[in-house]
Structures are given as structure tokens and as C-alpha cells.
Motif scaffolding. Structure first.
Motif, short mmCIF file in Angstrom:
data_model
loop_
_atom_site.label_atom_id
_atom_site.label_comp_id
_atom_site.label_asym_id
_atom_site.label_seq_id
_atom_site.Cartn_x
_atom_site.Cartn_y
_atom_site.Cartn_z
N UNK A 80 21.77 9.90 3.19
CA UNK A 80 22.09 11.11 2.45
C UNK A 80 21.37 11.17 1.11
N UNK A 81 20.32 10.38 0.97
CA UNK A 81 19.52 10.33 -0.26
C UNK A 81 18.06 10.33 0.14
N UNK A 82 17.25 11.08 -0.56
CA UNK A 82 15.83 11.16 -0.27
C UNK A 82 15.08 10.03 -0.97
N UNK A 83 14.31 9.26 -0.21
CA UNK A 83 13.54 8.18 -0.81
C UNK A 83 12.43 8.70 -1.70
N UNK A 84 12.23 8.03 -2.83
CA UNK A 84 11.18 8.41 -3.77
C UNK A 84 9.97 7.50 -3.58
N UNK A 85 8.76 8.06 -3.42
CA UNK A 85 7.56 7.22 -3.31
C UNK A 85 7.40 6.32 -4.52
N UNK A 86 7.01 5.08 -4.27
CA UNK A 86 6.83 4.11 -5.34
C UNK A 86 5.48 4.24 -6.02
N UNK A 87 5.18 3.28 -6.86
CA UNK A 87 3.97 3.34 -7.69
C UNK A 87 2.71 3.14 -6.86
N UNK A 88 1.62 3.69 -7.35
CA UNK A 88 0.31 3.51 -6.73
C UNK A 88 -0.17 2.08 -6.99
N UNK A 89 -0.76 1.45 -5.97
CA UNK A 89 -1.36 0.13 -6.15
C UNK A 89 -2.84 0.20 -5.77
N UNK A 90 -3.53 -0.89 -5.93
CA UNK A 90 -4.96 -0.96 -5.57
C UNK A 90 -5.17 -0.67 -4.10
N UNK A 91 -4.13 -0.90 -3.28
CA UNK A 91 -4.28 -0.81 -1.83
C UNK A 91 -3.80 0.51 -1.25
N UNK A 92 -3.26 1.38 -2.07
CA UNK A 92 -2.86 2.67 -1.53
C UNK A 92 -1.71 3.29 -2.30
N UNK A 93 -1.24 4.41 -1.79
CA UNK A 93 -0.13 5.11 -2.44
C UNK A 93 0.71 5.80 -1.38
N UNK B 13 -16.44 7.70 4.54
CA UNK B 13 -15.62 6.49 4.41
C UNK B 13 -14.64 6.63 3.25
N UNK B 14 -13.72 5.69 3.19
CA UNK B 14 -12.78 5.63 2.09
C UNK B 14 -13.05 4.43 1.22
N UNK B 15 -12.17 4.14 0.28
CA UNK B 15 -12.39 2.99 -0.62
C UNK B 15 -12.30 1.66 0.13
N UNK B 16 -13.18 0.74 -0.24
CA UNK B 16 -13.18 -0.61 0.30
C UNK B 16 -12.41 -1.50 -0.67
N UNK B 17 -11.25 -1.99 -0.21
CA UNK B 17 -10.40 -2.81 -1.09
C UNK B 17 -10.36 -4.26 -0.64
N UNK B 18 -11.29 -4.65 0.22
CA UNK B 18 -11.26 -6.01 0.79
C UNK B 18 -11.56 -7.07 -0.28
N UNK B 19 -12.11 -6.68 -1.43
CA UNK B 19 -12.40 -7.68 -2.47
C UNK B 19 -11.13 -8.26 -3.05
N UNK B 20 -9.99 -7.59 -2.84
CA UNK B 20 -8.72 -8.07 -3.40
C UNK B 20 -7.83 -8.70 -2.32
N UNK B 21 -8.31 -8.79 -1.08
CA UNK B 21 -7.49 -9.38 -0.01
C UNK B 21 -7.61 -10.88 0.00
N UNK C 254 0.84 -1.20 0.00
CA UNK C 254 0.00 0.00 0.00
C UNK C 254 0.87 1.25 0.00
N UNK C 255 2.17 1.06 0.00
CA UNK C 255 3.11 2.16 -0.12
C UNK C 255 4.53 1.64 -0.15
N UNK C 256 5.40 2.30 -0.91
CA UNK C 256 6.80 1.91 -0.97
C UNK C 256 7.66 3.14 -1.24
N UNK C 257 8.95 3.00 -0.91
CA UNK C 257 9.92 4.09 -1.09
C UNK C 257 11.20 3.49 -1.64
N UNK C 258 11.79 4.21 -2.60
CA UNK C 258 12.95 3.70 -3.34
C UNK C 258 14.11 4.69 -3.19
N UNK C 259 15.29 4.14 -2.92
CA UNK C 259 16.51 4.95 -2.82
C UNK C 259 17.50 4.51 -3.90
#
Length: 210
Positions: free
Chosen positions: A173-186, A202-210, A7-12
Motif C-alpha cells: 500500500x506504499x509506492x516504492x521510491x527509486x534510489x540514488x543513481x550509481x556508476x552502474x545505473x539508475x 552503444x551505451x556507457x561501458x562501466x566494466x572498468x569498475x567491475x 544499478x538500481x534500488x527502490x525504497x519504501x
């Protein structure tokens, strides 16, 4: 619950601050794991990595290596290389995943241990070292996976993740870059973004993909 995708990632991109190769990758992994450990987000238990042959690609074999020595132990690179599949003497290590447990806090602030709460991987690729942190649980966001707001859970966990990411940025000494958006978040710079709220709050219901 743990989502099958992050639902979220960071890349260095560490090409300019660290040498490529397995030894360097494990040093970086150790330093990043130390930061995550200070925030109780990752206690490493084992390494997981695939193998590939240059100019041929992956060989379809994954190795799991129990961490009987610390990540920063100078003997660890040799132990990893000694686990090379005997049928592929030229195989090289692909991305190294640091697998362990972390602590999350519920709405009352009670801590719970959770396997793979935070995923850490480092790539020793000869073209340049890189690292990634990803999260798969809904505790970091304003909504749970069913779309219900859980502000107390968010408050007990999201600031810890933000502090860890900031500390990793400072340490590398490097700033992490947010990764790609997925069905479960960004991801945002230091956490999980809040999606648009529906009319009922409410927010999006993503339980259909769990």
C-alpha cells in the motif's frame, strides 16, 4: 557479472503502515520475499544483519543466520535475538538483509539460478520501519555493462522485475521510491533506466569498475 554497487534500488517508507521493531520487520520481509518468490526473483536462504548499541553506534559485528524455518515463522525473531553477541547484551539488530538466489533468463529464454540476484532488506529501526530492494546485474537494463544492447535479455527479465515491484507496491500500500543513481545505473519507477545512447548505438561501458 555482479556490480559492487547497485544499478538500481527502490525504497519504501513504511512508517504509516507497519509498526517498527524486529517482529514487524520480519513479517514485512516475509511478505515481500513471497512476492519476489512468485516471480522467481528470490528464494531466501539466510539472514544477514549487523548490530548496534543505542547512543553508541555499530559494534562491527555481522551475524549470518541460516533460514531453517520460513521467514514468517513466529519463532524467528527469538532466534535472531538469541544470536546477539554475548559481549554486547544491549545490542540491537540493524538492517536485516534477506539473502538467497533468483532465476534470470538468457537471450534464448533459458533460466539460470544466480546468488543474490535481488537484494531485500528491512530496517526495524525504532524511528520507523522501512524496506529496500536493489539489483546489481545488467540483465535488467537495455545495455549490458560493456555498453552493448541486449534486447532479448532485457525482454526476458525486465518485465518480471517491473511486475514484482508493482506487486510489492500493491501489497504494502506504499509506492516504492527509486534510489540514488550509481556508476552502474539508475532506477525508474518500475525498472532500470536507459542511459543516453552513443552515436554508434552503444551505451556507457562501466566494466572498468567491475
Amino acid at each position: 557479472m555482479r556490480a559492487p554497487r547497485e544499478c538500481g534500488s527502490w525504497f519504501w517508507d513504511l512508517d504509516e503502515v507497519a509498526a517498527p521493531g524486529l517482529e514487524s520487520a520480519l513479517v514485512v520481509a516475509s511478505r515481500m520475499a513471497d512476492v519476489l518468490g512468485r516471480h522467481e526473483l528470490l528464494t531466501p536462504h539466510r539472514l544477514e544483519y549487523d548490530w548496534y548499541v543505542l547512543d553508541s553506534g555499530g559494534i562491527g559485528i555481522t551475524t549470518n543466520l541460516a533460514l531453517t524455518v520460513p521467514l514468517g515463522d513466529p519463532r524467528l525473531p527469538e532466534r535472531v535475538l538469541n544470536s546477539r553477541p554475548s559481549g554486547f547484551p544491549n545490542a540491537e539488530v540493524d538492517d536485516v538483509h534477506v539473502v538467497g538466489v533468483g532465476v534470470w533468463n538468457d537471450a534464448e529464454g533459458k533460466p539460470h539460478r544466480e546468488p543474490r540476484l535481488v537484494d531485500l532488506s528491512v530496517s526495524p529501526a525504532p524511528v520507523g520501519l522501512s524496506a529496500e530492494v536493489s539489483v546489481h546485474h545488467d540483465i535488467w537494463g537495455w545495455f549490458d555493462f560493456s555498453g552493448r544492447p541486449h534486447p532479448d535479455v532485457h525482454q526476458h527479465n525486465a518485465p518480471r522485475l517491473a511486475a514484482a515491484l508493482q506487486d510489492i507496491n500493491s501489497m504494502l500500500g506504499v509506492k516504492g521510491e527509486p534510489g540514488e543513481v550509481t556508476y552502474f545505473g539508475f532506477a525508474t519507477e518500475l525498472g532500470i533506466g536507459t542511459p543516453d545512447t552513443l552515436d554508434d548505438g552503444s551505451g556507457p561501458d562501466v566494466t572498468d569498475k567491475l
